[in-house]
Design an enzyme around this catalytic site. Structure first.
Site, PDB file in Angstrom:
ATOM      1  N   VAL A 171       0.840  -1.200   0.000  1.00 13.99           N
ATOM      2  CA  VAL A 171       0.000   0.000   0.000  1.00 13.99           C
ATOM      3  C   VAL A 171       0.871   1.244   0.000  1.00 13.99           C
ATOM      4  O   VAL A 171       0.575   2.218  -0.704  1.00 13.99           O
ATOM      5  CB  VAL A 171      -0.961  -0.004   1.206  1.00 13.99           C
ATOM      6  CG1 VAL A 171      -1.786   1.278   1.222  1.00 13.99           C
ATOM      7  CG2 VAL A 171      -1.886  -1.211   1.142  1.00 13.99           C
ATOM      8  N   ASP A 172       1.957   1.229   0.768  1.00 14.23           N
ATOM      9  CA  ASP A 172       2.894   2.351   0.726  1.00 14.23           C
ATOM     10  C   ASP A 172       3.472   2.518  -0.678  1.00 14.23           C
ATOM     11  O   ASP A 172       3.627   3.644  -1.167  1.00 14.23           O
ATOM     12  CB  ASP A 172       4.037   2.118   1.712  1.00 14.23           C
ATOM     13  CG  ASP A 172       3.668   2.500   3.141  1.00 14.23           C
ATOM     14  OD1 ASP A 172       2.831   3.393   3.318  1.00 14.23           O
ATOM     15  OD2 ASP A 172       4.225   1.908   4.063  1.00 14.23           O
ATOM     16  N   VAL A 173       3.794   1.415  -1.324  1.00 15.04           N
ATOM     17  CA  VAL A 173       4.357   1.478  -2.675  1.00 15.04           C
ATOM     18  C   VAL A 173       3.333   2.037  -3.655  1.00 15.04           C
ATOM     19  O   VAL A 173       3.647   2.886  -4.504  1.00 15.04           O
ATOM     20  CB  VAL A 173       4.852   0.093  -3.124  1.00 15.04           C
ATOM     21  CG1 VAL A 173       5.317   0.132  -4.579  1.00 15.04           C
ATOM     22  CG2 VAL A 173       5.985  -0.394  -2.218  1.00 15.04           C
ATOM     23  N   SER A 176       2.946   5.694  -3.082  1.00 11.89           N
ATOM     24  CA  SER A 176       4.114   6.388  -3.606  1.00 11.89           C
ATOM     25  C   SER A 176       4.023   6.563  -5.120  1.00 11.89           C
ATOM     26  O   SER A 176       4.293   7.644  -5.651  1.00 11.89           O
ATOM     27  CB  SER A 176       5.383   5.610  -3.252  1.00 11.89           C
ATOM     28  OG  SER A 176       6.522   6.214  -3.841  1.00 11.89           O
TER      29      SER A 176
END
Length: 381
Positions: A171-173, A176
């Site tokens: 999810v962070d990726v 980003s």
């Protein structure tokens, strides 16, 4: 400031930490931007302490993963002198990236409304967990939590097992990547208008948008999907199948490919069977088909089947671990690894630009390594 690349001349002030924001800033650095990473004195980015594993010099490899092509400076934002330097950086930057809790940047004096008055061309990019307005603004955003509440875990794992997170902070990726697109779009819009804007991406919206066909099935047909292990909800066989020794990934996307698969593995009768001839029928009879396919595949190891199926033009491959995956990409000529100074090895950027290629000039910086450079740069004009 003599960097080359598609974003040469663009200055990025990276006030973010951990993964989504730093990863976006590093990607802009790959493309030629000058990235100034602002960190807390003493401790710096949280991921500097996130180990094991550690590189040979003792640096946490998690930190290394998202901070190449940056210059590190330490500023105490609670100190008037440190805050003044931060504001001066923001007034000279083209892009500012931050992932403070909603409201914190405003309290510090680094909010968008204040900074755009001093720097109307500033592209101000924020990563939040659940948005900056409404009830979501008070919630802390963490990848694992958002995988859970955002529905991703509900469709990941085996039907008879518990919901499972993805094995990386996906999810962070995703957030980003969306942030990078938003920043680049805002920079392009600035070319026409002369003014920057506020770009915001939340982790929750990023994961919901990434659910694509599963989300569409719910929104347009009312179907709430469940966990299918490695099976595809609509296409069969698009999953792992057991060969003689280990799982084999087979991605058959249409009826013609299915017929070729059956002939290639020595089971042409399956292609003629009305239960399997069309994809809708295969989906309805998935369990029986899998048994029949695995019976045929039991004749050879997965690596041998991979060679046979690929030679026939069929998408198939073994389930690699990371060592095998990098070796596989290397053998295919994908040049998957970049060597940075200080012995740092990282996955190469997947972006290939023919006229303004990405570059890897700086290893992930030591804490405050470029503070002297920063002070001199602030005084240049």
């Amino acid at each position: 400031m003599t960097k080359t690349g598609a974003l040469a001349g663009v200055v990025v002030a990276d006030f973010s930490r951990i993964l989504a924001g730093p990863l976006a800033a590093a990607a802009l650095g790959d493309l030629g931007a000058t990235v100034v990473k602002v960190e807390r004195p003493e401790s710096g980015d949280d991921t500097r302490q996130w180990g094991p594993p550690y590189a040979s010099d003792g640096t946490a490899t998690y930190y290394l993963s998202a901070n190449r092509n940056k210059r590190s400076v330490t500023l105490d934002l609670a100190d008037p002198a440190g805050l003044a330097k931060a504001v001066r950086l923001a007034t000279r930057a083209d892009v500012l990236i931050e992932n403070f809790r909603p409201g914190v940047a405003d309290r510090l004096g680094l909010g968008y409304e204040r900074l755009r008055q001093a720097n109307p061309r500033l592209v101000y990019a924020s990563v939040t967990g659940f948005g900056s307005r409404g009830e979501g603004a008070r919630l802390g955003g963490y990848d694992f939590l958002v995988q859970a509440v955002g529905g991703l875990m509900s469709i990941t794992g085996w039907p008879d097992g518990e919901p499972t997170k993805v094995g990386v902070a996906v999810v962070d990726v995703l957030a980003s990547l969306n942030l990078q697109v938003g920043i680049l779009a805002a920079l392009q819009a600035r070319e026409r208008s002369g003014r920057g804007q506020h770009v915001e991406v939340s982790l929750l919206n990023a994961v919901l948008a990434a659910l694509v066909n599963q989300a569409s099935g719910y929104l347009n047909a009312g179907k709430v999907p469940g966990r299918l292990g490695n099976e595809h909800p609509s296409i069969v066989p698009y999953q792992t199948l057991r060969a003689a020794d280990r799982p084999l990934a087979v991605a058959v996307g249409n009826d013609a490919q299915f017929s070729k698969l059956c002939h290639t593995i020595g089971a042409p009768e399956l292609a003629r069977d009305p239960r399997y001839a069309a994809n809708a029928s295969r989906e309805a009879n998935r369990a029986d088909l899998v048994v029949a396919l695995e019976k045929a595949l039991a004749a050879k190891p997965a690596t041998e089947w991979t060679a046979v199926l690929q030679a026939a033009g069929l998408p198939a491959g073994v389930v690699n671990d990371l060592a095998e995956a990098f070796a596989y990409a290397e053998n295919l000529g994908c040049e998957p690894v970049v060597e940075l100074p200080r012995g740092v090895r990282q996955p190469a950027s997947p972006i290939r630009l023919s006229a303004s290629p990405v570059s890897y000039e700086l290893p992930p910086p030591r804490l405050g390594e470029h503070s002297d450079w920063f002070d001199a740069w602030l005084e240049e004009k």
